[in-house]
Design a protein around this motif. Sequence first.
Motif, PDB file in Angstrom:
ATOM      1  N   VAL A 200       0.247  65.658  -5.937  1.00 57.39           N
ATOM      2  CA  VAL A 200      -0.093  67.010  -5.466  1.00 57.39           C
ATOM      3  C   VAL A 200       1.034  67.972  -5.838  1.00 57.39           C
ATOM      4  O   VAL A 200       2.210  67.659  -5.665  1.00 57.39           O
ATOM      5  CB  VAL A 200      -0.295  67.004  -3.923  1.00 57.39           C
ATOM      6  N   SER A 201       0.661  69.147  -6.358  1.00 54.60           N
ATOM      7  CA  SER A 201       1.661  70.145  -6.755  1.00 54.60           C
ATOM      8  C   SER A 201       2.491  70.553  -5.546  1.00 54.60           C
ATOM      9  O   SER A 201       2.006  70.567  -4.418  1.00 54.60           O
ATOM     10  CB  SER A 201       0.949  71.365  -7.337  1.00 54.60           C
ATOM     11  N   SER A 202       3.737  70.930  -5.810  1.00 55.88           N
ATOM     12  CA  SER A 202       4.632  71.217  -4.682  1.00 55.88           C
ATOM     13  C   SER A 202       4.172  72.427  -3.891  1.00 55.88           C
ATOM     14  O   SER A 202       4.459  72.546  -2.710  1.00 55.88           O
ATOM     15  CB  SER A 202       6.048  71.417  -5.149  1.00 55.88           C
ATOM     16  N   PHE A 203       3.456  73.341  -4.547  1.00 52.79           N
ATOM     17  CA  PHE A 203       2.975  74.503  -3.797  1.00 52.79           C
ATOM     18  C   PHE A 203       2.016  74.035  -2.695  1.00 52.79           C
ATOM     19  O   PHE A 203       2.042  74.517  -1.586  1.00 52.79           O
ATOM     20  CB  PHE A 203       2.273  75.494  -4.729  1.00 52.79           C
TER      21      PHE A 203
ATOM     22  N   GLN B  40       2.089  71.054  -1.490  1.00 51.42           N
ATOM     23  CA  GLN B  40       2.895  70.254  -0.552  1.00 51.42           C
ATOM     24  C   GLN B  40       3.461  71.157   0.543  1.00 51.42           C
ATOM     25  O   GLN B  40       3.438  70.815   1.728  1.00 51.42           O
ATOM     26  CB  GLN B  40       4.051  69.575  -1.286  1.00 51.42           C
TER      27      GLN B  40
ATOM     28  N   ALA C  50       7.008  65.711 -12.316  1.00 51.87           N
ATOM     29  CA  ALA C  50       7.016  65.743 -10.844  1.00 51.87           C
ATOM     30  C   ALA C  50       6.613  67.151 -10.404  1.00 51.87           C
ATOM     31  O   ALA C  50       6.652  68.077 -11.216  1.00 51.87           O
ATOM     32  CB  ALA C  50       8.412  65.400 -10.335  1.00 51.87           C
ATOM     33  N   PRO C  51       6.233  67.307  -9.149  1.00 50.79           N
ATOM     34  CA  PRO C  51       5.898  68.660  -8.689  1.00 50.79           C
ATOM     35  C   PRO C  51       7.089  69.605  -8.833  1.00 50.79           C
ATOM     36  O   PRO C  51       8.243  69.186  -8.697  1.00 50.79           O
ATOM     37  CB  PRO C  51       5.561  68.450  -7.213  1.00 50.79           C
ATOM     38  N   VAL C  52       6.777  70.869  -9.099  1.00 50.80           N
ATOM     39  CA  VAL C  52       7.834  71.880  -9.172  1.00 50.80           C
ATOM     40  C   VAL C  52       8.494  71.957  -7.810  1.00 50.80           C
ATOM     41  O   VAL C  52       7.807  71.975  -6.793  1.00 50.80           O
ATOM     42  CB  VAL C  52       7.230  73.253  -9.540  1.00 50.80           C
ATOM     43  N   GLY C  53       9.808  71.976  -7.809  1.00 54.82           N
ATOM     44  CA  GLY C  53      10.509  71.919  -6.524  1.00 54.82           C
ATOM     45  C   GLY C  53      11.087  73.249  -6.103  1.00 54.82           C
ATOM     46  O   GLY C  53      10.988  74.237  -6.823  1.00 54.82           O
TER      47      GLY C  53
ATOM     48  N   TYR D 269      17.605  66.217  -3.184  1.00 55.40           N
ATOM     49  CA  TYR D 269      16.210  66.524  -3.500  1.00 55.40           C
ATOM     50  C   TYR D 269      15.787  65.789  -4.775  1.00 55.40           C
ATOM     51  O   TYR D 269      14.717  65.177  -4.837  1.00 55.40           O
ATOM     52  CB  TYR D 269      16.041  68.038  -3.677  1.00 55.40           C
TER      53      TYR D 269
ATOM     54  N   GLN E 186      12.965  62.875  -5.263  1.00 56.52           N
ATOM     55  CA  GLN E 186      11.856  63.103  -6.197  1.00 56.52           C
ATOM     56  C   GLN E 186      11.835  62.021  -7.292  1.00 56.52           C
ATOM     57  O   GLN E 186      10.767  61.493  -7.627  1.00 56.52           O
ATOM     58  CB  GLN E 186      11.997  64.488  -6.836  1.00 56.52           C
TER      59      GLN E 186
END
Lengths: 328, 362
Positions: free
Chosen positions: A300-303, A305, B217-220, B227, B231
């Motif tokens: 799932v995209s961090s947005f 999340q 990975a998801p954009v952080g 972090y 990740q």
Amino acid sequence: MEDRNAETARLRQPWRRRLKRLNFSELIMPGFILVYSSIIALIEPRFLSWGNLDNLAGQIAPLLVMSVGQAFTIISGGLDLSMAAVMSLSGVVGILLVPLVGPWGAICVMAVFGLLVGLVTGYIIAYQKTSPFIVTLGMASVATAIALILAHGVPIYTVPPELTAAIGFGHFLGLPVSFEIAIAMLLLGAFLLRRTVFGRYVYAIGSNKSATLRSGVNVSLYTMLVYGFAGFSTGVASIVLTSWVGAAQPVAEPDMTLKSIAAAVLGGIALNGGSGGMVHVLYGCIVLGALSNSLTLVGVSSFYQILAVGIVIIVAVMLDRVRRREIF
Amino acid sequence: MMSKIWRKYLVRATYAGVMMLAVGVGSAIPSAKADDAARFLGTVDEVVKDTGEPIRYGVTLVHLQDDYWKGMAYGIVDEVEKSGGKVVQVSIAGKYGNVTEQFAQIDAMITKGIDVLVIGAASYDGYDTILAKAKAAGIKIVAAGTAVNSKIPDWGVLFSDFEIGKRMGALLCEKKPAGSFKIIGLPGPAGAEWSKLRVDGLKEAVSECPGAELELAPVGGEISIGYALSQTSDMMTKYPDASFVWTPTMGLGMGAVQAIRQRNSDMKVVGSTIMRGVFEPLEDGTLLAVNAEPSILVGRLIVQYAIRQKLGMDTPLIQPSTDTQYPLVTMPTEFLTKENYKSYPWEQTDVPPADWSIEAFQ
């Protein structure tokens, strides 16, 4: 009369007392964790693999340690916004002193330094009659600034390999040492809250400060000790974090303060004080840690999340109100 | 296309040659000229001194919590000490996105009176109004380290973020195992243009590399070691067969290194920007390579070229650019590996002295 005596006798047995106290509301958070974990495990079976649970335990350890201290401040009716900053400062001070005191001495320095800063914060709050919000906010700036000055602004990578190996990477009885430290802190917190006079006064101060004061309790002293214990937990969190990441960062995990408040409230500790326990801290940390870990595993995209974490916190607070029979 | 590739290699070869020459010359001839050549790595043919009324510099950077930005601040302050001028103020936004902090700082600098504004922008957009105000006050504006989406700066000294991402991807392709292979990518903070461009460059390199698969990975929201460690661990659980971890900056790369060590994995990390912690993982092989971004040199070139412009001298490195709306000095970069890091002069070009701190200047 006989019936009442029988009931009293039955309730004298501790497990029956606990069973009677256990109601549906207490099962909401563990139930949520079980249901959520099951759903995620169906989507991504690796979520419940031993490797991932080990990974998750290591990840939540610093937050869990910090949340133990934060829970004390919240139960006493306050909060501590300086915890992440004090954790960074304790880590920097400890690692800078390694040449003088050695790696194991540095651990003691971090814990004691956190304790001392916490006592100073507590003294200002309790004896100068100031707002915890403002004092801890100010202390956060002071601690960050000192950490930046001492570390010349950048992370220090000279963490002794013994610390990284023993606490950061180490396992004992199959579990990460960092997680075991967190559980030890949790047990210490539970012992202090449930088995000591100090713990009873923490609840009393959080429930009704003026009534506690009128009862002859030294509220100022115990408030100072609450922040001292919170400082101690930040010191221990700095040991865990510094060993885990292999660096003492002057600005380490700045969001962790808010996460520790969120974890405590999410788990079921009332934000206005007077109730809650260490088991709630554990629930909150597991939920926050599992959310981030599982959503990354699922992709799932961090947005989304961030959105999910926000929704879960709001829902948890609403459930908390339900539990207290304040709505519906 | 071919000529572009040759030109790229020629630039790299020239840069590497110049660096080796500079280090060699620097150690052999103890003269002021040799010192000048060494600190500029041969990028400036003649180091000039500020004469007449000294140039007053105002500097605002994103933060000073890594060696990249700290190195740039050091480069500017140290070069002004050596070549003349006066640094009126060095300020920081605190973190990426703190645009209003920089607005207030620039306003204060305009009031104090400066001749050159050096801006390491905390955001790509939104600076037109404040830069126009500075320009109207007769201030020269230099974009440093990160691009700003405006036509107002007079010139900039930047790295090509797209090229950095692409070069790192190409390196992974060069070092790939036989058959297909996976790269775990940590895309960095959300909303940062430099990070997005590096990811775009990586994607292009991966698309040109047969058998390569990129798992982002998801954009952080953070650039912290903890972090990145979390990740990377999560991504390693999901893709245990990956061969490499790519990070746009070593701030995240150090977390990836730590995750790999904790899991005893044989994955390798590649990242960008040198910091003091990179040499140990380079030596033990966890870190395959780190892309050097000589930020001290950026700081020195800004001062040197500001002096040259004031004195009406030529500024050959400032060239029109298609990436920005203002001309640029595009900085060369170089990979550091286990084999070459000991001969690279990182203390002169990338990492400021350990005990140097901005408060020493202010």
